[in-house]
Design a protein around this motif. Structure first.
Motif, PDB file in Angstrom:
ATOM      1  N   PHE A   1      -7.208   1.865   0.856  1.00  0.00           N
ATOM      2  CA  PHE A   1      -6.701   2.226  -0.467  1.00  0.00           C
ATOM      3  C   PHE A   1      -7.112   1.160  -1.478  1.00  0.00           C
ATOM      4  CE2 PHE A   1      -3.454   1.531  -3.714  1.00  0.00           C
ATOM      5  CZ  PHE A   1      -3.332   2.777  -4.280  1.00  0.00           C
TER       6      PHE A   1
ATOM      7  N   VAL B   1      -0.048   4.196   0.686  1.00  0.00           N
ATOM      8  CA  VAL B   1      -0.494   5.145   1.719  1.00  0.00           C
ATOM      9  C   VAL B   1       0.062   4.753   3.087  1.00  0.00           C
ATOM     10  CG1 VAL B   1      -2.489   6.227   2.812  1.00  0.00           C
ATOM     11  CG2 VAL B   1      -2.595   5.582   0.392  1.00  0.00           C
ATOM     12  N   CYS B   2      -0.153   3.475   3.462  1.00  0.00           N
ATOM     13  CA  CYS B   2       0.221   3.094   4.825  1.00  0.00           C
ATOM     14  C   CYS B   2       1.283   1.994   4.881  1.00  0.00           C
ATOM     15  CB  CYS B   2      -1.013   2.670   5.614  1.00  0.00           C
ATOM     16  SG  CYS B   2      -1.691   1.097   5.059  1.00  0.00           S
TER      17      CYS B   2
ATOM     18  N   CYS C   1       0.832  -1.208   0.000  1.00  0.00           N
ATOM     19  CA  CYS C   1       0.000   0.000   0.000  1.00  0.00           C
ATOM     20  C   CYS C   1       0.873   1.267   0.000  1.00  0.00           C
ATOM     21  CB  CYS C   1      -0.918   0.019   1.223  1.00  0.00           C
ATOM     22  SG  CYS C   1      -1.903   1.525   1.333  1.00  0.00           S
TER      23      CYS C   1
ATOM     24  N   CYS D   1      -6.314  -2.303   0.220  1.00  0.00           N
ATOM     25  CA  CYS D   1      -5.602  -2.296   1.493  1.00  0.00           C
ATOM     26  C   CYS D   1      -6.609  -2.499   2.629  1.00  0.00           C
ATOM     27  CB  CYS D   1      -4.874  -0.963   1.684  1.00  0.00           C
ATOM     28  SG  CYS D   1      -4.068  -0.845   3.287  1.00  0.00           S
TER      29      CYS D   1
ATOM     30  N   CYS E   1      -6.094   0.730   5.412  1.00  0.00           N
ATOM     31  CA  CYS E   1      -6.534   2.118   5.223  1.00  0.00           C
ATOM     32  C   CYS E   1      -7.605   2.267   4.150  1.00  0.00           C
ATOM     33  CB  CYS E   1      -5.350   3.018   4.912  1.00  0.00           C
ATOM     34  SG  CYS E   1      -4.701   2.799   3.252  1.00  0.00           S
TER      35      CYS E   1
HETATM   36 ZN   LIG Z   1      -3.071   1.199   3.249  1.00  0.00          ZN
END
Ligand SMILES: [Zn+2]
Length: 371
Positions: free
Chosen positions: A351, A331-332, A329, A346, A349
């Motif tokens: 995503f 983002v995280c 991911c 994901c 989060c």
């Molecule tokens: Zn994520």
């Protein structure tokens, strides 16, 4: 930075003596290993210049270091250049003459063991192109590939990579099944995105045609009839299809490398390459495709990466190799789960993006980090 590009020119067999080139290659191997051997019946000029290359050992001029005692090393040769405007460069006695005025390349004493033996080949457009880009061809090499004589010309150019304008061109190398994905990133946005691949139907059709004919040929072989007209025709057809598959992927690889470098030049972009080809291979294995088909879907991808790198160097495109994950991911950093239609999600989060787009989110992340 010094950039290089090499072109192979097949020399007309018949005018070039394979045994002679073989001997010169063996001698080069010795020179490589630090031995100076003078062979009476080989032209002194060629031997002399072989040892004058000693200081270049390990450099591009000599090519790859021969792996073993009997590995054949290509023979490094100096060049003499005669330009359109009558100016000249290099050693006038060099064995290779690049005559831009007459549009020919002359090979002296390297094709046959005769004092005044000269072979002329037409000057390839490639050479004129590299020269017009500010390159120079100081060295050449002669050698055998599949027992055919070749001349390798190495163009050299001093080039400074430009300062990136803020654009990033991210290239994610996958198998041909999902294609090579590229995205142009600017101001935290994905400006354009595309997946490039050859016509898969055509490739697979050719592949299955080849397999079918191979089976037929195998059946004939078992009853001892493979040397018949029919058997020979089948073999020819298999060979033709296999080499066509190879050509299609190779041409696509070259075409794409040149297209992407031109795109990077246009936007003065920083080129980011993710070439983790093994990951794509694993993905195909998980899909339980036959090994042969996987091989087909991976063919010439290394060549693509090499060509992309060589062109980027030559044209001064700043580039780097960087992981652009498709299963992590952006983002995280959690592991992504693949759902139907290759959509990655994901669990941490939320995503969500198509698998081939995920690397572009990593490129966006890289860009924001660089400001
Ligand atoms: Zn994520």
């Amino acid at each position: 930075m010094r950039a290089h590009r090499t072109l192979l020119i097949r020399l007309p067999s018949g005018v070039c003596n394979v045994d002679y080139i073989n001997r010169l290659m063996a001698l080069t191997n010795l020179a490589y290993r630090g031995y100076e051997v003078w062979i009476p019946d080989l032209p002194k000029e060629v031997q002399y210049q072989l040892y004058s290359f000693k200081n270049f050992k390990g450099s591009l001029v000599f090519g790859a270091k021969p792996k073993g005692w009997f590995a054949r090393a290509w023979v490094p040769l100096k060049t003499f250049r005669i330009y359109q405007d009558d100016s000249k460069k290099g050693d006038p006695n060099a064995p290779i003459v690049l005559d831009f005025k007459s549009g020919v390349i002359r090979l002296r004493k390297v094709c046959k063991n005769e004092p005044r033996y000269v072979v002329e080949v037409p000057m390839p457009k490639w050479v004129v192109g590299r020269i017009s880009e500010g390159g120079d061809i100081k060295f050449a090499r002669v050698g055998l590939k599949d027992n055919e004589p070749y001349l390798a010309l190495t163009a050299e150019r001093e080039v400074e990579p430009y300062q990136p304008s803020g654009y990033i061109l991210a290239v994610d190398v996958n198998s041909w099944k999902y294609g090579i994905a590229w995205g142009l990133v600017h101001s935290r946005q994905l400006v354009s995105f595309k997946q490039e691949k050859p016509n898969l139907n055509e490739l697979l059709t050719l592949y299955y045609q080849a397999v079918k004919r191979e089976r037929k040929h195998g059946a004939l072989m078992r009853i001892g009839l493979h040397r018949t007209m029919q058997g020979k025709r089948l073999r020819r057809q298999v060979k033709a299809r296999r080499s066509k598959i190879y050509r299609i992927t190779r041409d696509k690889a070259y075409f794409l490398a040149s297209k992407l470098v031109r795109k990077a030049l246009k936007y003065k972009a920083l080129l980011i390459i993710d070439d983790v080809i093994e990951e794509s291979r694993r993905e195909l294995l998980e899909e339980k495709l036959p090994p042969d088909v996987i091989k087909l879907l991976m063919s010439n991808l290394r060549r693509f990466v090499h060509q992309l790198e060589a062109l980027a160097q030559w044209y001064g495109v700043p580039y780097k190799f960087e992981r652009l994950y498709s299963t992590v991911c952006p983002v995280c950093g959690s592991k992504l789960v693949q759902e139907d239609d290759r959509v990655m999600v994901c669990g941490n989060c939320g995503f969500k993006a198509p698998r081939d787009m995920v690397p572009m989110y990593w490129a966006l992340k890289l860009q924001s980090r660089q400001g």
